[in-house]
Write an enzyme that holds these catalytic residues in place. Structure first.
Site, PDB file in Angstrom:
ATOM      1  N   GLU A  59     -11.213 -33.555  18.460  1.00  0.00           N
ATOM      2  CA  GLU A  59     -12.652 -33.402  18.726  1.00  0.00           C
ATOM      3  C   GLU A  59     -12.946 -31.988  19.210  1.00  0.00           C
ATOM      4  O   GLU A  59     -13.976 -31.416  18.899  1.00  0.00           O
ATOM      5  CB  GLU A  59     -13.100 -34.352  19.851  1.00  0.00           C
ATOM      6  N   ASP A 105       4.320 -34.899  29.857  1.00  0.00           N
ATOM      7  CA  ASP A 105       5.552 -35.142  30.602  1.00  0.00           C
ATOM      8  C   ASP A 105       6.138 -36.516  30.270  1.00  0.00           C
ATOM      9  O   ASP A 105       5.397 -37.499  30.141  1.00  0.00           O
ATOM     10  CB  ASP A 105       5.240 -35.070  32.104  1.00  0.00           C
TER      11      ASP A 105
HETATM   12  C1  GLC Z   1       9.969 -34.357  33.417  1.00  0.00           C
HETATM   13  C2  GLC Z   1       9.839 -33.046  34.163  1.00  0.00           C
HETATM   14  C3  GLC Z   1      10.688 -33.113  35.390  1.00  0.00           C
HETATM   15  C4  GLC Z   1      10.191 -34.250  36.257  1.00  0.00           C
HETATM   16  C5  GLC Z   1      10.172 -35.569  35.473  1.00  0.00           C
HETATM   17  C6  GLC Z   1       9.392 -36.618  36.192  1.00  0.00           C
HETATM   18  O1  GLC Z   1      11.241 -34.564  32.927  1.00  0.00           O
HETATM   19  O2  GLC Z   1      10.184 -31.979  33.322  1.00  0.00           O
HETATM   20  O3  GLC Z   1      10.681 -31.918  36.106  1.00  0.00           O
HETATM   21  O4  GLC Z   1      11.013 -34.400  37.371  1.00  0.00           O
HETATM   22  O5  GLC Z   1       9.550 -35.419  34.226  1.00  0.00           O
HETATM   23  O6  GLC Z   1       8.029 -36.331  36.172  1.00  0.00           O
END
Ligand code: GLC
Length: 526
Positions: free
Chosen positions: A245, A210
């Protein structure tokens, strides 16, 4: 039937991600197994046969960890457990196993930029006070006079700093409930390597990373300075060593970066395997724009031997059937065009054509749950039910992303459409009675039938590889794939003649004799 031919066989064991079809499960809204109105692991496990018949190679699950849900689970309180509303760790392990038995791999979402303000680390940091080691895992700073340390703004709106009772401020690029980690601190780095091992040990096949480009910050800069610092690459090199790994595990980055040269750096041999193609997702439904984005994508990926990804939607963006029916068909986070009139019939025709385009291109493809049903963006959610923090933080000017996160309609004529025996956490439109899986399954003209047919053909003869453009005129995108498949998309205003072919494999809408109508895609066999 020999094991190698069973439907549960894992395809393409080496480099499986290169041409994979990956289905995004937004767990909260997929299927509810216990009647509390929120989707869960029991619901997903019960519906795995649906995904197997749809023909996907892997599922990616949005964060499933314990979370106060200030940002739909992207505020993680414990990276090594499962949110009780979704189920238990034992159930997650069963899901991974059962999916494997059906030939489906599992990708989990890891959120390294920030945690939840409820996580033990953050609570310890609040307790321990200024100057403590516990605060060094986050970005705590004294204020500048009465105000925050600098003027950075949160991506969700409002200031990026919140003050704690002892007077210090902490940084949060997103909501205040999502404090940013300090990646200069080796304890943070170690923690996440261990989190990766934890999930790889449980059999997950990949990690979706993310907000992958914003981990490293320069707080002394007056301007916001957190996107794409060079220091971020060291982090993913370490992650790649762990993935290697284990072998055949994949790192997939959420990297929103317009600069293709910078983007490509994330895909070097010793970093991530793939990253989402947001330029394609954001492109308007226009031939030149799409052609440019495809060319640009391949020019970025081919020289470094990284497979491209093709994405039309996800849990953060407007549903394609709505977006493509608007006068402006591009997607922009800063301007969601909420409420701009949309012609759903037109949007659907284009969404069908776009799906066949995305699935014919070389690389991996992502399908966000509900895209295969052609769902529309739900724009009339009552304000008091909206959950996305963007709604409150924008001062109620941007309704945010709830409209693409409404629970799926599975069956029946009224809400909850088989999603739950209780009340869904977001209300479903009554008009979805014609959009259910049940209503679409046996209808050859439905979006679901189109996706099933296309994913099936893709599995047989498409994936990673090469494509060659065919010059068929201005409004037309046409190309051949090495497997002998020809994809023709008509984005012009006039019907076009199909190029010579042996047979028609699939079309996104009816042909007009041997003419391909506007906003229609055909897959031909040469
Ligand atoms: C990313 C996710 C989103 C979230 C953001 C903060 O963009 O896809 O849904 O709100 O990160 O974690």
């Amino acid at each position: 039937m020999p094991a190698s031919m069973s439907p549960g066989t894992i395809r393409n064991p080496d480099g499986w991600w290169r041409g994979a079809s990956i289905y995004q499960v937004y767990l909260r809204s997929f299927a509810d197994g216990n009647g509390d109105g929120t989707g869960d692991l029991a619901g997903l496990r019960a519906r795995l046969p649906y995904l197997s018949k749809l023909g996907v190679d892997a599922i990616w699950l949005n964060p499933w960890y314990p979370s106060p849900m200030a940002d739909g689970g992207y505020d993680v309180a414990d990276y090594r457990n499962i949110e009780p509303v979704f189920g238990t760790l034992a159930e997650a392990e069963k899901l991974i196993e059962e999916a494997h038995e059906l030939g489906i791999r599992t990708i989990v979402d890891v959120v390294p930029n920030h945690g939840s303000d409820q996580m033990v680390w953050f609570q310890e940091a609040l307790e321990a006070g200024p100057g403590s080691e516990a605060r060094e895992r986050f970005w705590f700073r004294p204020g500048n006079g009465d105000g925050p340390p600098n003027g950075w703004k949160s991506i969700f709106g409002g200031p990026a700093w919140t003050q704690v009772p002892d007077g210090e401020w902490y940084l949060h690029l997103f909501a205040p409930e999502q404090p940013d980690f300090n990646w200069n601190n080796p304890a943070v780095r170690e923690e996440f390597l261990d989190v990766l091992r934890f999930w790889f040990d449980r059999g997950v096949d990949g990690i979706r990373i993310d907000s992958a480009a914003v981990l490293v910050k320069d707080l002394d800069s007056v301007e916001e300075s957190y996107t794409d610092h060079d220091g971020v690459h060291e982090i993913y090199r370490e992650w790649r060593r762990i993935a290697d790994e284990y072998g055949n595990r994949v790192l997939i980055g959420e990297v929103w970066l317009p600069d293709q040269e910078r983007f490509a750096l994330y895909l070097r041999q010793d970093e991530m395997h793939t990253a989402f193609n947001f330029a394609f997702l954001a492109s308007p439904w226009e031939p030149d724009a799409l052609r440019d984005v495809i060319d640009m994508t391949l020019a970025t990926h081919v020289p470094i031997s990284a497979p491209a990804t093709w994405v039309l939607s996800n849990h953060d963006v407007t549903r394609p059937a709505t977006r493509f029916g608007r006068a402006d068909t591009s997607f922009d986070h800063a301007d969601r065009k909420h409420g701009m009139p949309s012609d759903f019939e037109l949007g659907t025709r284009r969404a069908r054509a776009a799906a066949l385009l995305a699935m014919a291109l070389p690389g991996s493809v992502y399908v966000y749950q509900g895209e295969e049903l052609g769902l529309w963006e739900v724009e009339d959610i009552p304000d008091d039910l909206r959950e996305d923090p963007i709604w409150a933080r924008s001062g109620h000017t941007d309704p945010g992303r709830d409209g693409c996160r409404v629970p799926l309609p599975w069956s029946g004529g009224e809400p909850a459409f088989g999603f739950s025996t209780g009340t869904p956490w977001l209300p479903q439109p009554a008009g979805w009675s014609t959009m259910t899986v049940e209503a679409q399954l046996d209808d050859p003209g439905s979006m679901l039938s189109l996706y099933r047919a296309a994913l099936g053909i893709r599995r047989e003869r498409l994936g990673d590889g090469v494509m060659t453009w065919l010059p068929l005129g201005d409004g037309v995108l046409a190309f051949t794939r090495e497997s002998g498949l020809i994809c023709v998309v008509n984005l012009g205003s006039q019907p076009v003649r199909l190029p010579p072919h042996e047979s028609i494999l699939l079309t996104s809408g009816p042909l007009d004799g041997d003419l391909l109508p506007t906003d229609t895609t055909a897959w031909l066999s040469s």
